[in-house]
Design an enzyme around this catalytic site. Structure first.
Site, PDB file in Angstrom:
ATOM      1  CB  THR A 185      -0.870   0.038   1.268  1.00 42.69           C
ATOM      2  OG1 THR A 185       0.010   0.141   2.386  1.00 42.69           O
ATOM      3  CG2 THR A 185      -1.705  -1.203   1.409  1.00 42.69           C
ATOM      4  CD  GLU A 330      -4.935  -2.437   2.092  1.00 43.83           C
ATOM      5  OE1 GLU A 330      -5.302  -1.932   1.007  1.00 43.83           O
ATOM      6  OE2 GLU A 330      -4.363  -1.781   2.977  1.00 43.83           O
ATOM      7  CE  LYS A 439     -13.975  12.530  13.067  1.00 47.85           C
ATOM      8  NZ  LYS A 439     -12.632  12.315  12.526  1.00 47.85           N
ATOM      9  CD1 TRP A 444     -17.785  13.363  11.671  1.00 55.06           C
ATOM     10  CD2 TRP A 444     -17.909  11.431  10.545  1.00 55.06           C
ATOM     11  NE1 TRP A 444     -17.230  12.379  12.453  1.00 55.06           N
ATOM     12  CE2 TRP A 444     -17.292  11.183  11.798  1.00 55.06           C
ATOM     13  CE3 TRP A 444     -18.094  10.360   9.676  1.00 55.06           C
ATOM     14  CZ2 TRP A 444     -16.862   9.920  12.183  1.00 55.06           C
ATOM     15  CZ3 TRP A 444     -17.668   9.103  10.054  1.00 55.06           C
ATOM     16  CH2 TRP A 444     -17.055   8.885  11.297  1.00 55.06           C
TER      17      TRP A 444
HETATM   18  P1  ADP Z   1      -3.235   3.509  -1.492  1.00 52.23           P
HETATM   19  O1  ADP Z   1      -3.486   4.677  -2.403  1.00 52.23           O
HETATM   20  O2  ADP Z   1      -3.400   3.820  -0.042  1.00 52.23           O
HETATM   21  O3  ADP Z   1      -2.062   2.668  -1.827  1.00 52.23           O
HETATM   22  P2  ADP Z   1      -5.119   2.042  -2.949  1.00 52.23           P
HETATM   23  O4  ADP Z   1      -4.534   2.524  -4.206  1.00 52.23           O
HETATM   24  O5  ADP Z   1      -5.350   0.618  -2.719  1.00 52.23           O
HETATM   25  O6  ADP Z   1      -4.358   2.492  -1.722  1.00 52.23           O
HETATM   26  O7  ADP Z   1      -6.398   2.896  -2.711  1.00 52.23           O
HETATM   27  C1  ADP Z   1      -7.435   2.518  -1.867  1.00 52.23           C
HETATM   28  C2  ADP Z   1      -8.230   3.721  -1.437  1.00 52.23           C
HETATM   29  O8  ADP Z   1      -8.486   4.599  -2.512  1.00 52.23           O
HETATM   30  C3  ADP Z   1      -9.585   3.361  -0.897  1.00 52.23           C
HETATM   31  O9  ADP Z   1      -9.523   2.933   0.429  1.00 52.23           O
HETATM   32  C4  ADP Z   1     -10.338   4.670  -1.066  1.00 52.23           C
HETATM   33  O10 ADP Z   1     -10.076   5.568  -0.010  1.00 52.23           O
HETATM   34  C5  ADP Z   1      -9.741   5.234  -2.317  1.00 52.23           C
HETATM   35  N1  ADP Z   1     -10.612   4.950  -3.463  1.00 52.23           N
HETATM   36  C6  ADP Z   1     -10.481   3.978  -4.365  1.00 52.23           C
HETATM   37  N2  ADP Z   1     -11.455   4.041  -5.284  1.00 52.23           N
HETATM   38  C7  ADP Z   1     -12.242   5.087  -4.934  1.00 52.23           C
HETATM   39  C8  ADP Z   1     -13.427   5.674  -5.472  1.00 52.23           C
HETATM   40  N3  ADP Z   1     -13.997   5.216  -6.567  1.00 52.23           N
HETATM   41  N4  ADP Z   1     -13.938   6.738  -4.823  1.00 52.23           N
HETATM   42  C9  ADP Z   1     -13.370   7.233  -3.712  1.00 52.23           C
HETATM   43  N5  ADP Z   1     -12.263   6.731  -3.171  1.00 52.23           N
HETATM   44  C10 ADP Z   1     -11.698   5.667  -3.765  1.00 52.23           C
END
Ligand code: ADP
Length: 548
Positions: A185, A330, A439, A444
């Site tokens: 991640t 994940e 907040k 929220w």
């Molecule tokens: P990271 O950027 O932390 O490595 P990922 O690329 O796996 O993780 O991204 C996951 C996160 O991206 C999700 O938990 C969410 O917050 C955000 N995300 C993914 N798709 C969407 C979406 N369509 N709309 C809003 N947020 C999104």
């Protein structure tokens, strides 16, 4: 009593075997890093991947070893991907957009033995060579003619390595729960953590992604995965396209609007997937040059929330249907998609749009629930926000090497870190990441919702909302806007634009025009960096309060 069906371990080598056997002459076209467009087929990729497995065995790679790739989407990258997994080693995709320091951390944490890379990234690897003691060999996706031995002494040209291996190699033949791949991640908080997929989890994810309400891929599709293989496995497309027999078009390093447009048209692409910023680039390019799309029918957009302006732009100006998707590393990564159910499909286009903008509903294999901070289930009323929890056979049960400890609740659900609503049709809508939500006075405010409306203003190129400290309300929203080149605007103009589209008390206390809205390694707005940049900022409403 056990069933009496055959034991056929769900290992991903079978996916490429299937593509070779039944779609062997289907093309994999790549924009090579060296420049020209190169053409291959599933049969050829399969043969070369087997050669590569033999060559890797010759280099001492054993099952369970981590072999990394730091590379763009190309046919060679797909060969390495299947060669590594097929032999029981673990394909670790590295994100080149990370800072070198983070890359070194991840490489050391994973104990990568070999790194496959593109010419683009060889200098970075050379510069940090001493900081990666586990790495024994670097293989460059190119041939001898393009490899300058001075850049990284001892680096191996990929074509030479492939040519050294025989095409006879038995893939698979191990337990389906064997680890196949590793992806970290991006670590927006703390160190990056490794998600370790299994053959079984990838195989099941592949079957699910093919579904009509998911990616809906068929042997007649031509697919351009703009989303990189290093970003949550290109959302599974390197598996699902092979499983379905789609023609694959790999964009290499050029992801700008003009380059993507060129491939869409010259290769007859019918389906594509990418994050919103890529599509903004394409839409702007097509508008500026008065272009149209002749074959593209569907795009899946995810990674961050899709602004309404993108869905409308694709639909009304270019005749392309957008499916909004949500997921995370994940989750392999697909979590939900906004495909209509029967009730919604019967609604008029404008009402349907409301549902298209939600992140959607889960396919089979993904369980979701909404809980409050006291772990109580929240109603599916489309309004109540809560923590989004997920469970399923292709969702992480723990991080690599036990980082983060136990990540599941008592019922086996993983907390996504996202805050969302669920409506009566089962459509989930992300309101924020838990750490970004504002907040205000105990209630929220969704930053994503305000951003998406603001970016629909014709003068806005990008918009971001963060919370700023307020003496009475704790936090109040501030809207940051990067204007289109040459555009001029005012706080009042943006506040008037938001008026009536959001609740009054959500109205930002200030609008700040900025030259840059930074994007992180997976194309999402980097709020952590924005908050750092805005450190000394004081809300005008807070100042007024102070002086009052
Ligand atoms: P990271 O950027 O932390 O490595 P990922 O690329 O796996 O993780 O991204 C996951 C996160 O991206 C999700 O938990 C969410 O917050 C955000 N995300 C993914 N798709 C969407 C979406 N369509 N709309 C809003 N947020 C999104």
């Amino acid at each position: 009593m056990h069933g009496l069906m055959q034991d056929w371990p769900l290992t991903v080598d079978k996916i490429l075997d299937h593509a070779k056997n039944w779609h062997g002459d289907r093309e994999i076209v790549s924009r090579s890093v060296e420049g020209p467009i190169v053409r291959s087929t599933y049969a050829e990729v399969h043969r070369r991947a087997k050669q590569l497995s033999n060559a890797l065995k010759g280099l001492g790679v054993k099952p369970g070893d981590r072999v990394a790739t730091l590379a763009w989407n190309t046919g060679r990258h797909i060969e390495a991907w299947y060669a590594i997994m097929g032999m029981g080693a673990i394909c670790h995709t590295l994100n080149p957009r990370l800072f070198a320091e983070q890359l070194c951390y991840i490489i050391n944490h994973a104990e990568d033995k070999i790194i496959f890379t593109d010419l683009t990234f060889l200098p970075i690897l050379a510069e940090h060579r001493a900081e990666m003691p586990t790495v024994q060999k670097v293989v460059v996706f190119t041939d001898e003619a393009h490899l300058d031995p001075k850049i990284y002494p001892g680096a191996i040209a990929y074509e030479t390595l492939v040519a050294s291996g025989s095409p006879d190699f038995v893939w698979g033949d191990f337990d389906e729960n064997t680890a196949s791949s590793l992806c970290y991640t991006s670590g927006t908080t703390g160190n990056p953590k490794g998600v370790l997929y299994s053959h079984r989890s990838n195989f099941l994810h592949t079957l699910v992604t093919l579904g009509v309400d998911v990616m809906c891929l068929s042997a007649r599709d031509t697919v351009l995965p703009v989303v990189p293989m290093f970003h949550a496995n290109a959302w599974g497309l390197t598996f699902s396209c092979a499983a379905a027999g789609c023609k694959l078009v790999m964009p290499g390093q050029k992801l700008d609007g003009a380059s993507v447009y060129e491939l869409l048209e010259t290769e007859g692409v019918t389906f594509s997937a990418a994050v919103p910023t890529v599509w903004l680039g394409l839409l702007n390019h097509m508008r500026e040059n008065k272009l149209s799309l002749s074959t593209l029918k569907r795009v899946v957009i995810g990674g961050s929330a899709v602004p309404e302006a993108i869905v409308r732009g694709f639909r009304d100006e270019f005749g392309v249907d957008v499916t909004h998707a949500w997921g995370m590393t994940e989750m392999s990564p697909m979590g939900t998609l906004s495909s209509p159910n029967a009730r919604i499909a019967a609604l008029d286009a404008e009402t349907q749009l409301k549902y298209k903008l939600k992140q959607g509903r889960p396919p089979i294999g993904v369980e979701i629930k909404l809980e409050d901070d006291a772990n109580q289930r929240l109603p599916h009323d489309g309004h109540t926000f809560g923590r989004l929890m997920v469970k399923g056979p292709f969702i992480a049960g723990g991080y690599f090497k036990g980082d983060g400890g136990n990540i599941l609740d008592e019922a086996g659900f993983f907390d996504t870190g996202d805050v969302a609503t669920l409506d009566g049709d089962g459509y989930m809508q992300i309101t924020d990441r838990a750490k970004d939500v504002i907040k205000s006075g105990g209630e929220w405010i969704s930053t994503i919702e305000i951003e998406n409306i603001a970016v629909g203003h014709e003068k806005a190129e990008l918009a971001a909302v963060i919370g700023a400290a307020h003496p009475k309300w704790d936090e109040r929203p501030v809207l940051l806007v990067k204007l289109m080149p040459g555009a001029q605007s005012s706080k009042e103009e943006f506040l008037a634009f938001l008026d009536g589209k959001i609740a009054k008390w959500w109205t930002p206390d200030d609008v700040v025009f900025v030259d840059d809205i930074p994007l992180g390694a997976t194309g999402k707005i980097d709020k952590k960096l924005i908050r750092e940049r805005m450190k000394g900022y004081v809300l005008p409403t807070a100042k007024a309060k102070e002086t009052a």
